[in-house]
Design a protein around this motif. Structure first.
Motif, PDB file in Angstrom:
ATOM      1  N   ARG A   1       0.534  -1.225   0.106  1.00  0.00           N
ATOM      2  CA  ARG A   1      -0.201   0.063   0.325  1.00  0.00           C
ATOM      3  C   ARG A   1       0.683   1.104   0.171  1.00  0.00           C
ATOM      4  O   ARG A   1       0.757   2.140  -0.297  1.00  0.00           O
ATOM      5  CB  ARG A   1      -0.980   0.023   0.924  1.00  0.00           C
ATOM      6  CG  ARG A   1      -2.172   1.169   1.405  1.00  0.00           C
ATOM      7  CD  ARG A   1      -3.337   0.836   1.874  1.00  0.00           C
ATOM      8  NE  ARG A   1      -3.677  -0.764   1.992  1.00  0.00           N
ATOM      9  CZ  ARG A   1      -4.984  -0.502   1.866  1.00  0.00           C
ATOM     10  NH1 ARG A   1      -6.191   0.676   2.895  1.00  0.00           N
ATOM     11  NH2 ARG A   1      -5.702  -2.186   1.836  1.00  0.00           N
TER      12      ARG A   1
ATOM     13  N   PHE B   1      -6.658  -8.332  -3.335  1.00  0.00           N
ATOM     14  CA  PHE B   1      -7.067  -7.099  -2.440  1.00  0.00           C
ATOM     15  C   PHE B   1      -6.201  -5.760  -2.034  1.00  0.00           C
ATOM     16  O   PHE B   1      -7.353  -4.984  -2.975  1.00  0.00           O
ATOM     17  CB  PHE B   1      -6.589  -7.509  -0.487  1.00  0.00           C
ATOM     18  CG  PHE B   1      -7.245  -6.771   0.278  1.00  0.00           C
ATOM     19  CD1 PHE B   1      -8.644  -7.161   0.679  1.00  0.00           C
ATOM     20  CD2 PHE B   1      -6.737  -5.748   1.044  1.00  0.00           C
ATOM     21  CE1 PHE B   1      -8.667  -6.072   2.131  1.00  0.00           C
ATOM     22  CE2 PHE B   1      -7.180  -4.822   1.669  1.00  0.00           C
ATOM     23  CZ  PHE B   1      -8.844  -5.232   2.131  1.00  0.00           C
ATOM     24  N   GLU B   2      -5.221  -5.588  -2.421  1.00  0.00           N
ATOM     25  CA  GLU B   2      -4.189  -4.502  -2.135  1.00  0.00           C
ATOM     26  C   GLU B   2      -4.634  -3.880  -3.527  1.00  0.00           C
ATOM     27  O   GLU B   2      -5.054  -2.365  -3.941  1.00  0.00           O
ATOM     28  CB  GLU B   2      -2.807  -4.406  -2.403  1.00  0.00           C
ATOM     29  CG  GLU B   2      -2.585  -4.836  -0.481  1.00  0.00           C
ATOM     30  CD  GLU B   2      -2.857  -3.407   0.378  1.00  0.00           C
ATOM     31  OE1 GLU B   2      -3.000  -2.424  -0.228  1.00  0.00           O
ATOM     32  OE2 GLU B   2      -3.788  -4.323   0.935  1.00  0.00           O
TER      33      GLU B   2
ATOM     34  N   ASP C   1      -7.220  -4.177  -5.781  1.00  0.00           N
ATOM     35  CA  ASP C   1      -8.590  -3.521  -5.629  1.00  0.00           C
ATOM     36  C   ASP C   1      -8.749  -2.397  -4.611  1.00  0.00           C
ATOM     37  O   ASP C   1      -9.159  -1.449  -5.234  1.00  0.00           O
ATOM     38  CB  ASP C   1      -9.719  -4.550  -5.507  1.00  0.00           C
ATOM     39  CG  ASP C   1      -9.420  -6.400  -6.227  1.00  0.00           C
ATOM     40  OD1 ASP C   1      -8.920  -5.781  -7.666  1.00  0.00           O
ATOM     41  OD2 ASP C   1     -10.102  -7.095  -6.184  1.00  0.00           O
ATOM     42  N   PHE C   2      -8.203  -2.493  -4.200  1.00  0.00           N
ATOM     43  CA  PHE C   2      -8.694  -1.405  -2.761  1.00  0.00           C
ATOM     44  C   PHE C   2      -7.958  -0.237  -3.627  1.00  0.00           C
ATOM     45  O   PHE C   2      -8.747   1.022  -3.510  1.00  0.00           O
ATOM     46  CB  PHE C   2      -7.598  -1.788  -2.112  1.00  0.00           C
ATOM     47  CG  PHE C   2      -6.993  -0.248  -1.183  1.00  0.00           C
ATOM     48  CD1 PHE C   2      -8.567   0.477   0.093  1.00  0.00           C
ATOM     49  CD2 PHE C   2      -6.417   0.989  -1.082  1.00  0.00           C
ATOM     50  CE1 PHE C   2      -7.953   1.534   0.486  1.00  0.00           C
ATOM     51  CE2 PHE C   2      -6.016   1.713  -0.167  1.00  0.00           C
ATOM     52  CZ  PHE C   2      -7.014   2.439   0.091  1.00  0.00           C
TER      53      PHE C   2
ATOM     54  N   GLN D   1     -10.480   1.031  -6.194  1.00  0.00           N
ATOM     55  CA  GLN D   1     -11.294   1.873  -5.994  1.00  0.00           C
ATOM     56  C   GLN D   1     -11.462   2.858  -5.303  1.00  0.00           C
ATOM     57  O   GLN D   1     -11.798   4.009  -5.904  1.00  0.00           O
ATOM     58  CB  GLN D   1     -12.529   0.670  -4.458  1.00  0.00           C
ATOM     59  CG  GLN D   1     -13.212   1.504  -3.837  1.00  0.00           C
ATOM     60  CD  GLN D   1     -13.161   0.819  -2.723  1.00  0.00           C
ATOM     61  OE1 GLN D   1     -12.527  -0.119  -2.051  1.00  0.00           O
ATOM     62  NE2 GLN D   1     -14.881   0.865  -2.215  1.00  0.00           N
ATOM     63  N   LYS D   2      -9.886   2.479  -4.883  1.00  0.00           N
ATOM     64  CA  LYS D   2      -9.885   4.629  -4.580  1.00  0.00           C
ATOM     65  C   LYS D   2     -10.118   5.433  -5.752  1.00  0.00           C
ATOM     66  O   LYS D   2     -10.197   6.948  -5.151  1.00  0.00           O
ATOM     67  CB  LYS D   2      -7.940   4.680  -3.346  1.00  0.00           C
ATOM     68  CG  LYS D   2      -8.028   5.960  -3.056  1.00  0.00           C
ATOM     69  CD  LYS D   2      -6.230   5.295  -2.760  1.00  0.00           C
ATOM     70  CE  LYS D   2      -6.176   6.880  -1.690  1.00  0.00           C
ATOM     71  NZ  LYS D   2      -4.308   6.828  -1.139  1.00  0.00           N
TER      72      LYS D   2
ATOM     73  N   GLN E   1     -16.535  -0.183   4.479  1.00  0.00           N
ATOM     74  CA  GLN E   1     -14.969  -0.543   5.439  1.00  0.00           C
ATOM     75  C   GLN E   1     -14.216  -1.415   4.070  1.00  0.00           C
ATOM     76  O   GLN E   1     -12.853  -2.538   4.261  1.00  0.00           O
ATOM     77  CB  GLN E   1     -15.775  -1.866   6.177  1.00  0.00           C
ATOM     78  CG  GLN E   1     -16.291  -1.150   6.904  1.00  0.00           C
ATOM     79  CD  GLN E   1     -17.699  -2.510   7.914  1.00  0.00           C
ATOM     80  OE1 GLN E   1     -16.431  -3.304   8.219  1.00  0.00           O
ATOM     81  NE2 GLN E   1     -18.801  -1.935   8.517  1.00  0.00           N
ATOM     82  N   MET E   2     -14.593  -1.462   2.807  1.00  0.00           N
ATOM     83  CA  MET E   2     -13.557  -2.454   1.608  1.00  0.00           C
ATOM     84  C   MET E   2     -12.114  -2.146   2.118  1.00  0.00           C
ATOM     85  O   MET E   2     -12.061  -0.803   1.726  1.00  0.00           O
ATOM     86  CB  MET E   2     -13.825  -2.387   0.251  1.00  0.00           C
ATOM     87  CG  MET E   2     -15.597  -3.043   0.463  1.00  0.00           C
ATOM     88  SD  MET E   2     -16.801  -2.586  -1.334  1.00  0.00           S
ATOM     89  CE  MET E   2     -15.654  -3.151  -3.051  1.00  0.00           C
ATOM     90  N   GLY E   3     -11.388  -2.900   1.935  1.00  0.00           N
ATOM     91  CA  GLY E   3      -9.532  -2.233   1.871  1.00  0.00           C
ATOM     92  C   GLY E   3      -8.834  -1.589   3.161  1.00  0.00           C
ATOM     93  O   GLY E   3      -8.155  -1.721   2.788  1.00  0.00           O
ATOM     94  N   THR E   4     -10.221  -2.222   3.754  1.00  0.00           N
ATOM     95  CA  THR E   4      -9.814  -1.431   5.530  1.00  0.00           C
ATOM     96  C   THR E   4      -8.096  -2.776   6.246  1.00  0.00           C
ATOM     97  O   THR E   4      -8.929  -3.826   5.805  1.00  0.00           O
ATOM     98  CB  THR E   4     -10.661  -1.376   6.505  1.00  0.00           C
ATOM     99  OG1 THR E   4     -11.521  -2.435   6.738  1.00  0.00           O
ATOM    100  CG2 THR E   4     -11.427   0.068   6.288  1.00  0.00           C
ATOM    101  N   GLU E   5      -7.834  -2.032   6.996  1.00  0.00           N
ATOM    102  CA  GLU E   5      -6.531  -3.679   7.323  1.00  0.00           C
ATOM    103  C   GLU E   5      -8.169  -4.511   8.416  1.00  0.00           C
ATOM    104  O   GLU E   5      -7.354  -5.964   8.253  1.00  0.00           O
ATOM    105  CB  GLU E   5      -6.048  -2.594   8.845  1.00  0.00           C
ATOM    106  CG  GLU E   5      -4.815  -4.360   9.180  1.00  0.00           C
ATOM    107  CD  GLU E   5      -4.308  -3.176  10.263  1.00  0.00           C
ATOM    108  OE1 GLU E   5      -3.702  -3.737  11.289  1.00  0.00           O
ATOM    109  OE2 GLU E   5      -3.025  -1.948   9.550  1.00  0.00           O
TER     110      GLU E   5
END
Length: 211
Positions: free
Chosen positions: A90, A144-145, A147-148, A151-152, A187-191
């Motif tokens: 990230r 996951f990273e 896609d985060f 999305q961002k 909450q998508m992408g959160t730790e």
């Protein structure tokens, strides 16, 4: 500036250019301009764009591998190491996409994989199952990273309760609407989301070895 540019500075500039332009429009010409080098001189340092990308992968993987935990239960270590890798990815936009796009062909990428395998090597699983387990874990973290970041960059957050839904399908996705209205999409992408997912993968692995 050109005379004093070294490979480390080129790599740093490559990270900056990658963050600005993404992978699709990243070019040797743009990078050469950023470090005030001729394109031919840049090719003297790196033979092509993929060579630079591999160096970026090697750097982020090396940072993660050095921070991996050396103590704790195998479940704790696998969870913490997974979170550490995600944190390092990230910090460097598009690094996850790079690692998904290119073959795993750098020393530190292999070391990351090896260290994760070390954590579970004592489990009562076949070598094939161990390899599959770590491949699944790595691919999940990378996706996951990636896609985060997508999305961002691409998704405009809408006020809660104003999710744009085609009227024809609205009555068929009541659960999704309920989750959206509760703010769970945010909450998508959160730790916390990643931690829950990794714990689920680890729990499944634990169950598999006890079957």
């Amino acid at each position: 500036m050109a005379d004093s540019v070294n490979q480390e500075q080129i790599v740093q500039a490559a990270w900056e250019l990658l963050a600005e332009d993404g992978i699709a429009t990243f070019s040797m010409r743009k990078l050469a301009k950023k470090v005030d080098l001729s394109v031919s001189t840049l090719y003297w340092h790196f033979e092509n764009k993929n060579a630079i990308f591999n160096e970026l992968i090697n750097e982020v993987a090396g940072s993660a591998e050095k921070a991996f935990k050396k103590s704790g239960t195998w479940q704790e270590r696998l969870l913490q190491d997974g979170l550490i890798l995600a944190q390092e990815l990230r910090k460097r936009p598009y690094s996850a996409e790079l690692m998904l796009s290119l073959p795993p062909d750098t020393d530190n990428y292999w070391l990351v994989t090896e260290q994760l395998l070390v954590v579970i090597d004592h489990l009562k699983l076949s070598d094939g199952e161990k390899f599959n387990a770590i491949s699944i874990l790595l691919n999940y973290i990378l996706a996951f990273e990636r896609d985060f970041l997508v999305q961002k960059i691409n998704v405009t957050q809408m006020p809660i309760g104003k999710l744009a839904i085609n009227k024809q399908i609205g009555s068929q996705i009541t659960i999704l609407k309920r989750l959206y209205q509760k703010g769970l999409f945010q909450q998508m992408g959160t730790e916390a989301a990643l931690t829950w997912s990794l714990r689920t993968i680890i729990a499944g692995l634990d169950q598999q070895q006890n079957n």
